[in-house]
Enzyme design. Structure first.
Site, mmCIF file in Angstrom:
data_model
loop_
_atom_site.group_PDB
_atom_site.id
_atom_site.type_symbol
_atom_site.label_atom_id
_atom_site.label_comp_id
_atom_site.label_asym_id
_atom_site.label_seq_id
_atom_site.Cartn_x
_atom_site.Cartn_y
_atom_site.Cartn_z
ATOM 1 N N SER A 178 0.787 -1.234 0.000
ATOM 2 C CA SER A 178 0.000 0.000 0.000
ATOM 3 C C SER A 178 0.820 1.286 0.000
ATOM 4 O O SER A 178 0.250 2.365 -0.171
ATOM 5 C CB SER A 178 -0.954 0.019 1.196
ATOM 6 O OG SER A 178 -2.077 -0.787 0.934
ATOM 7 N N LYS A 181 0.415 3.895 -2.726
ATOM 8 C CA LYS A 181 -0.574 4.976 -2.707
ATOM 9 C C LYS A 181 0.083 6.352 -2.651
ATOM 10 O O LYS A 181 -0.532 7.353 -3.050
ATOM 11 C CB LYS A 181 -1.536 4.798 -1.526
ATOM 12 C CG LYS A 181 -2.480 3.604 -1.637
ATOM 13 C CD LYS A 181 -3.441 3.565 -0.467
ATOM 14 C CE LYS A 181 -4.476 2.448 -0.601
ATOM 15 N NZ LYS A 181 -3.926 1.123 -0.286
ATOM 16 N N SER A 347 -5.477 3.961 4.338
ATOM 17 C CA SER A 347 -5.087 3.027 3.283
ATOM 18 C C SER A 347 -6.320 2.572 2.497
ATOM 19 O O SER A 347 -6.583 1.375 2.327
ATOM 20 C CB SER A 347 -4.340 1.820 3.849
ATOM 21 O OG SER A 347 -3.553 1.214 2.844
#
Length: 515
Positions: A178, A181, A347
């Site tokens: 993640s 991102k 997230s």
């Protein structure tokens, strides 16, 4: 009256404090002022902010977020302190105000929520950056922790000078999970700007109403109902009391399902959905999802039209909106800056995919997984970042086909702190705070040993897949120097152990001068 006098006295003290520190600030060397400004831009409470000075006015207008203001107010209330921050909000808008409204009294609780960073006595300027040798002494042994598995990479950069300080296989492409991102957010902010809002529109053509999805996964049931009421009002103005509903979800292209398949971590990727297609009342995290979010949104819209006094013939059907259609009403998402912060703090995978596709649309590419990946890489290249060898298979980080280096993400964070690139600031203000919020809320506790000392100091994006752990963010070290870091590991079999090992690395950077 006594309260009013107390506030006036506090304001006079704050004014004297401000004049004092303005003189000290202007006497500092240019490089020192730049470093402190970057610390403030990252959302940290710099060492120049004394606790007593925020009685009347806190540092919340210098990069802090409304969510942190509210949490500060709640902490005050829990300990018997008072404040008048709003506790209720809808769609990211505080009750009684718009996104970005100023503080409502929560500032006094700030130091109890976010630990002040850097030198606290106010007698010395920000120190020089740590040396590579000093960082190596601290980090090299930690990189050998068996909990990290066979492959680990690291990069640490000094933000003020834009200089690399330490690296360990820092150019190696690894699965970022993640933390990708950060790249998604940077690309979207660069392509569209922090004030961009994603529309959802209702249009009319050929006696029908078309619900047109623009790609806002945060569209709530409440906002959709408001759109239906506005639409009904416009129809009635034109004497229309009966219509049919069509819905257009063609803004995106390619596969609707992520390659991980149906999953509670992400909804089908469609430009029209309500509340991220969640089937419970959760706002973030895993949840059961609808299998056809666009149709469900159209059904809810049709039901709201009926409630508003417009008869709807038949069931909603998918159809592309005609080019000659007239717009009846539109609702917009929160600004892209707020969407980016939410994506990073929690997230949010649905927002990750949405912002990647918004980037693709802005770049004139296909709004598919592949087109979005190329668009993200293109925007990062425009920022001067090292994207050679990088791959962006999705915007959320759920794909194991992503490849990002530690050097790329650390340099991205340095770029986000550049005073000449203010549009990227949400990448810093959206980072979770250790032991305080988002995906770091339950990390860096007292049971974390040495890492616990970095609670409230480390601000970082986490990444976790089976066998993959990552952490990328910023810290202010013991000398008040703002540093950017990225730590990755692959092949770990103990997820919790690997996360704790990365936390210890970030805490080590925060806690040492590393000369």
């Amino acid at each position: 009256m006594r309260v009013g006098v107390g506030v006036a006295v506090a304001r006079r003290k704050a004014a004297r404090w401000a004049r004092h520190w303005t003189r000290r600030w202007e006497a500092q060397p240019l490089h020192t002022r730049r470093t402190v400004r970057l610390v403030a831009a990252s959302g940290a409470l710099g060492g120049v902010l004394a606790a007593g000075a925020i009685t009347a006015a806190g540092p919340w207008d210098s990069g802090q977020r409304t969510a942190e203001r509210r949490t500060a107010a709640r902490a005050d209330a829990a300990e018997g302190r008072t404040g008048d921050a709003d506790h209720g909000a809808a769609d990211g808008v505080p009750a009684g105000g718009a996104p970005g409204d100023g503080p409502r009294g929560a500032a006094a609780g700030a130091p109890r929520v976010l630990t002040p960073l850097g030198p606290q006595d106010g007698t010395r300027p920000v120190g020089s950056p740590p040396t590579g040798a000093g960082l190596a002494r601290e980090l090299a042994p930690l990189l050998e922790d068996p909990a990290l598995g066979p492959t680990s990479t690291a990069a640490v950069w000094d933000v003020a000078s834009g200089r690399a300080l330490y690296g360990a296989r820092e150019s190696t492409g690894v699965v970022p999970a993640s933390t990708v991102k950060l790249a998604t957010g940077a690309a979207a902010l660069t392509a569209l700007g922090p004030d961009h809002r994603i529309p959802t529109a209702a249009c009319t053509a050929d006696g029908k109403v078309f619900l047109v999805g623009g790609g806002d996964p945060t569209l709530s049931a409440k906002r959709l109902a408001g759109l239906a009421r506005d639409t009904a009002r416009e129809l009635k103005k034109d004497g229309v009391r009966k219509t049919a509903v069509r819905y257009d979800a063609t803004a995106y292209a390619g596969d609707v399902l992520h390659d991980i398949g149906p999953n509670e971590n992400i909804a089908p990727v469609t430009p029209l959905m309500v509340d991220e297609a969640r089937l419970d009342d959760s706002r973030y995290g895993p949840a059961p999802r609808a299998t056809d979010p666009a149709r469900d949104a159209a059904d809810a819209f049709a039901a709201a039209l009926r409630k508003a006094g417009v008869r709807v013939a038949g069931e909603p059907r998918a159809a592309r909106v005609p080019e000659a259609a007239d717009e009846l009403a539109t609702t917009y998402s929160a600004p892209l800056a707020e969407l980016t912060e939410r994506m990073l703090t929690h997230s949010d995978n649905d927002l990750g995919e949405a912002l990647a596709r918004q980037t693709a649309i802005a770049a004139g590419r296909s709004a598919s997984f592949e087109g979005a990946g190329r668009a993200v890489a293109g925007q990062l290249k425009q920022l001067g970042l090292p994207v050679r060898g990088a791959r962006f298979a999705d915007g959320s980080g759920l794909s194991r086909d992503n490849r990002v280096s530690a050097d790329l993400l650390a340099r991205l964070l340095v770029t986000a702190a550049d005073p000449d690139r203010p549009k990227l600031r949400p990448l810093l203000t959206g980072l979770p705070v250790a032991g305080f919020n988002g995906t770091l809320r339950n990390r860096y506790g007292d049971e974390a040993g040495g890492a616990g000392a970095a609670r409230g100091v480390v601000r970082a994006k986490t990444g976790t897949l089976t066998g993959v752990n990552s952490l990328a963010g910023t810290v202010v070290d013991a000398d008040g120097r703002l540093l950017a870091f990225a730590f990755f590991t692959m092949g770990a079999t103990d997820r919790a152990g690997a996360g704790e090992a990365l936390d210890r690395m970030a805490a080590a950077v925060a806690g040492c001068g590393c000369r």
